[in-house]
Each structure stands twice: as structure tokens, then as C-alpha cells.
Design a protein around this motif. Structure first.
Motif, PDB file in Angstrom:
ATOM      1  N   LYS A 157      14.640   0.183  -7.829  1.00  0.00           N
ATOM      2  CA  LYS A 157      13.534   0.110  -6.875  1.00  0.00           C
ATOM      3  C   LYS A 157      13.012   1.492  -6.507  1.00  0.00           C
ATOM      4  O   LYS A 157      11.786   1.699  -6.412  1.00  0.00           O
ATOM      5  CB  LYS A 157      13.963  -0.647  -5.617  1.00  0.00           C
ATOM      6  N   SER A 191       9.320   2.862  -7.494  1.00  0.00           N
ATOM      7  CA  SER A 191       8.437   3.297  -6.406  1.00  0.00           C
ATOM      8  C   SER A 191       7.882   4.687  -6.675  1.00  0.00           C
ATOM      9  O   SER A 191       6.680   4.929  -6.514  1.00  0.00           O
ATOM     10  CB  SER A 191       9.179   3.294  -5.072  1.00  0.00           C
ATOM     11  N   GLY A 251       4.725  -0.375  -4.481  1.00  0.00           N
ATOM     12  CA  GLY A 251       5.660   0.707  -4.152  1.00  0.00           C
ATOM     13  C   GLY A 251       6.198   0.593  -2.737  1.00  0.00           C
ATOM     14  O   GLY A 251       7.405   0.722  -2.504  1.00  0.00           O
TER      15      GLY A 251
END
Length: 97
Positions: free
Chosen positions: A6, A10, A83
Motif C-alpha cells: 500500500k 501510494s 493514493g
């Protein structure tokens, strides 16, 4: 491992806001396809069907083979929303944890 995916996704999506060469955007599409695919797979293993759907849809949106032409401005908005969503999901408390 989910947190690393993640965070990396992002950062990649936020750097799409900069003036980057076209090859970078291709790299982001491949990385997003793989990253969201992995997140979807892991969510499926944990029986989180909503997340499976969301990550699967994002994998299809960002996939590099059949490009979705949204225009630079709209893609920037999508990149920021996704994001921020990924970063917010890092701080989400789950009942099953």
C-alpha cells in the motif's frame, strides 16, 4: 506485507502528479496491476469480499493492456483518490485483528 504494498503504490501514484516520462506511467500501471492483484488475493484469503471487489476493480482500472483513456487531469484525480484511500486503509482498525 500488505502495508508495504500500500505504501509503495501510494508513493507511485502520488509521483504520477509530477511531470514524468511516459514509461514511468507504464511502470505504475504494471506495478498497480500486480499490487492490487496481490491485495485482492490476500483479502480473498481472509474472506473480506468488499476489499476483494475494490482491489480487483482497481487492478482492472490500472491494467496496462487495454488502456482506459481518461485524460491527464482525470487520471491525476484518480491517482490522488486511490493514493489517499490506500494510506487511510493503513490506519483502519479491523474487528478481526
Amino acid at each position: 506485507m500488505d502495508k508495504i504494498i500500500k505504501i509503495v503504490l501510494s508513493v507511485l501514484l502520488f509521483t504520477c502528479l509530477l511531470d514524468m516520462p511516459y514509461g514511468y506511467f507504464q511502470l505504475v500501471r504494471f506495478a498497480a496491476l500486480i499490487g492490487f492483484g496481490l491485495l485482492s488475493y490476500k483479502a480473498n484469503q481472509q474472506s473480506r469480499q468488499t476489499e476483494v471487489f475494490i482491489y480487483g476493480a482497481l487492478a482492472l482500472l490500472f491494467q496496462p493492456f487495454f488502456k482506459i483513456a481518461l485524460g491527464r487531469e482525470l487520471w491525476n484525480i484518480v491517482d490522488v483518490i486511490v493514493g489517499v484511500g490506500l494510506l487511510m486503509s493503513l490506519f483502519e482498525k479491523r474487528k478481526d485483528e
